[in-house]
Every structure is written in C-alpha cells, then in structure tokens.
Motif scaffolding. Structure first.
Motif, PDB file in Angstrom:
ATOM      1  N   MET A 222       6.222  10.692  -8.775  1.00 61.19           N
ATOM      2  CA  MET A 222       6.554   9.623  -9.602  1.00 61.19           C
ATOM      3  C   MET A 222       6.173   8.299  -9.045  1.00 61.19           C
ATOM      4  O   MET A 222       6.475   8.076  -7.927  1.00 61.19           O
ATOM      5  CB  MET A 222       7.792   9.662 -10.281  1.00 61.19           C
ATOM      6  N   GLY A 223       5.407   7.419  -9.733  1.00 60.26           N
ATOM      7  CA  GLY A 223       5.123   6.274  -9.133  1.00 60.26           C
ATOM      8  C   GLY A 223       5.402   4.958  -9.773  1.00 60.26           C
ATOM      9  O   GLY A 223       5.442   4.997 -11.083  1.00 60.26           O
ATOM     10  N   TRP A 224       5.657   3.943  -9.145  1.00 56.04           N
ATOM     11  CA  TRP A 224       6.181   2.579  -9.739  1.00 56.04           C
ATOM     12  C   TRP A 224       5.458   1.435  -8.854  1.00 56.04           C
ATOM     13  O   TRP A 224       5.524   1.621  -7.838  1.00 56.04           O
ATOM     14  CB  TRP A 224       7.625   2.418  -9.742  1.00 56.04           C
ATOM     15  N   ALA A 225       5.045   0.446  -9.833  1.00 53.71           N
ATOM     16  CA  ALA A 225       4.542  -0.894  -9.213  1.00 53.71           C
ATOM     17  C   ALA A 225       5.553  -2.069  -9.652  1.00 53.71           C
ATOM     18  O   ALA A 225       5.930  -1.961 -11.018  1.00 53.71           O
ATOM     19  CB  ALA A 225       3.286  -1.066  -9.366  1.00 53.71           C
ATOM     20  N   LEU A 226       6.123  -2.885  -8.931  1.00 59.74           N
ATOM     21  CA  LEU A 226       6.864  -4.194  -9.171  1.00 59.74           C
ATOM     22  C   LEU A 226       6.201  -4.991  -8.955  1.00 59.74           C
ATOM     23  O   LEU A 226       5.361  -5.492  -8.025  1.00 59.74           O
ATOM     24  CB  LEU A 226       7.973  -4.000  -8.387  1.00 59.74           C
ATOM     25  N   GLY A 227       6.097  -5.921  -9.994  1.00 62.42           N
ATOM     26  CA  GLY A 227       5.620  -7.555 -10.031  1.00 62.42           C
ATOM     27  C   GLY A 227       6.437  -8.479 -10.422  1.00 62.42           C
ATOM     28  O   GLY A 227       7.623  -8.563 -10.666  1.00 62.42           O
TER      29      GLY A 227
ATOM     30  N   VAL B 234       0.918  -1.188   0.014  1.00 59.96           N
ATOM     31  CA  VAL B 234       0.040   0.063   0.202  1.00 59.96           C
ATOM     32  C   VAL B 234       0.880   1.295  -0.087  1.00 59.96           C
ATOM     33  O   VAL B 234       2.008   1.123   0.872  1.00 59.96           O
ATOM     34  CB  VAL B 234      -0.997  -0.095   1.365  1.00 59.96           C
ATOM     35  N   ALA B 235       0.470   2.235  -0.714  1.00 60.62           N
ATOM     36  CA  ALA B 235       1.255   3.416  -0.737  1.00 60.62           C
ATOM     37  C   ALA B 235       0.585   4.765  -1.080  1.00 60.62           C
ATOM     38  O   ALA B 235      -0.619   4.534  -1.686  1.00 60.62           O
ATOM     39  CB  ALA B 235       2.320   3.447  -1.854  1.00 60.62           C
TER      40      ALA B 235
ATOM     41  N   VAL C 287       4.212  -1.117  -4.355  1.00 62.31           N
ATOM     42  CA  VAL C 287       3.891   0.105  -5.011  1.00 62.31           C
ATOM     43  C   VAL C 287       4.638   1.274  -4.350  1.00 62.31           C
ATOM     44  O   VAL C 287       4.768   1.298  -3.092  1.00 62.31           O
ATOM     45  CB  VAL C 287       2.184   0.449  -5.010  1.00 62.31           C
ATOM     46  N   LYS C 288       5.292   2.182  -5.060  1.00 52.38           N
ATOM     47  CA  LYS C 288       6.144   3.005  -4.382  1.00 52.38           C
ATOM     48  C   LYS C 288       5.810   4.355  -4.951  1.00 52.38           C
ATOM     49  O   LYS C 288       5.715   4.456  -6.252  1.00 52.38           O
ATOM     50  CB  LYS C 288       7.417   2.981  -4.211  1.00 52.38           C
ATOM     51  N   PHE C 289       5.871   5.713  -4.345  1.00 53.67           N
ATOM     52  CA  PHE C 289       5.532   7.064  -4.927  1.00 53.67           C
ATOM     53  C   PHE C 289       6.843   7.939  -4.193  1.00 53.67           C
ATOM     54  O   PHE C 289       7.034   7.870  -3.001  1.00 53.67           O
ATOM     55  CB  PHE C 289       4.251   7.715  -4.661  1.00 53.67           C
ATOM     56  N   PHE C 290       7.319   8.700  -5.163  1.00 55.32           N
ATOM     57  CA  PHE C 290       8.517   9.452  -4.695  1.00 55.32           C
ATOM     58  C   PHE C 290       8.094  10.973  -4.854  1.00 55.32           C
ATOM     59  O   PHE C 290       8.164  11.614  -5.863  1.00 55.32           O
ATOM     60  CB  PHE C 290       9.582   9.025  -5.594  1.00 55.32           C
ATOM     61  N   LYS C 291       7.994  11.415  -3.581  1.00 54.73           N
ATOM     62  CA  LYS C 291       7.734  12.737  -3.349  1.00 54.73           C
ATOM     63  C   LYS C 291       8.840  13.643  -4.175  1.00 54.73           C
ATOM     64  O   LYS C 291       8.559  14.926  -4.512  1.00 54.73           O
ATOM     65  CB  LYS C 291       7.165  13.271  -2.024  1.00 54.73           C
ATOM     66  N   GLU C 292      10.013  13.380  -3.642  1.00 49.89           N
ATOM     67  CA  GLU C 292      10.907  14.218  -4.316  1.00 49.89           C
ATOM     68  C   GLU C 292      10.988  14.074  -5.817  1.00 49.89           C
ATOM     69  O   GLU C 292      12.063  15.297  -6.133  1.00 49.89           O
ATOM     70  CB  GLU C 292      12.439  13.644  -3.438  1.00 49.89           C
TER      71      GLU C 292
END
Length: 146
Positions: free
Chosen positions: A131-136, A79-80, A122-127
């Motif tokens: 920008m967000g990414w999901a790894l599968g 969760v992100a 799932v990760k989002f990068f405020k800096e």
C-alpha cells in the motif's frame, strides 16, 4: 548539504563522505529501505543519483549513477521503491515520476498534475501488500491505487 555522514554499530565515530557533485543534497535514503541494496540521493535542480548495491561505507566518495529523470528543474523531495523494479519519486508542484527498471529511467506521472501544492513524502508498506501514500502541502494525502 555539502557532505553526508555514515555510522555503523561498532564504529567510534561518524565517517564523512563527499557528495561528489557541486549541487546541494536535498534528501537521502536507502534503496528499498536497505543500505545493502544501495543509497539514493536527490540534489538541487531535480537531480537523482543511486549507488550500486553493497556500498563501501569506509570510502570518502560513492559511485553514484545519475538516474535519467526530466524534472524541468523542479526539486525531488522523496523517493520510494514499491518493488525492486517499480520506483516512485515526488517533488515540487505535485510532480510525480515513476520508474519500472529499478530507478535508472523515470517518466512523468500526471496523477497529481491538477492539484496545487507540493509533494513531500512517498512511502510504500510491504507489510500491507505494498500500500502506498504520498503526503503533500495543505494536508494533501494521495493513495496509490495501481
């Protein structure tokens, strides 16, 4: 797991906490990456719980509230928080869910529906402008495009 542990600087030992449900813990994290904003916990069977802000880490139990999310039993692996209101959850069979009310109610997102496999993170990068990414599985990498 059956329980989880917390520790803060200055404490002599880890404090155990009951999970508050018969389902096993799959994953845990901090709301918006900040423990002061609360904790989230995913459980077997696709359940998601979120604590209120400023959790009391000295208590044995937490006042988790169950999020409204219909997973059909697929597990939630991560969760992100993209913003304080926009929250994403990912899980088995490349399922994705999004909330626009801070994680209270989620709806299914079909973006990865046709891709076989599982989503693990799932990760989002405020800096980097959120920008967000999901790894599968099998090296799958999905980029958030808005």
């Amino acid at each position: 797991g059956n329980f989880f542990l917390t520790w803060e600087p200055g404490q002599d030992f880890w404090i155990p906490h009951n999970r508050g449900t018969p389902r096993r813990i799959q994953n845990m994290g901090f709301v918006e990456g900040d423990i002061k904003k609360g904790l989230w916990m995913t459980l077997n069977g696709g359940k998601l719980f979120v604590s209120p802000s400023e959790p009391d880490l000295t208590k044995e139990g937490f006042d988790f509230q169950e999020a409204e999310i219909k997973t059909g039993g697929y597990g939630i692996t991560d969760v992100a928080w993209r913003t304080d209101k926009e929250v994403w959850a990912v899980g088995g069979s490349n399922t994705m869910y999004v909330s626009f009310d801070g994680g209270k109610k989620f709806s299914f997102d079909k973006s990865a529906n046709a891709i076989p496999g599982n989503l693990y993170n799932v990760k989002f990068f405020k800096e980097f402008d959120n920008m967000g990414w999901a790894l599968g599985s099998n090296g799958l990498l999905l980029r958030y495009v808005g």
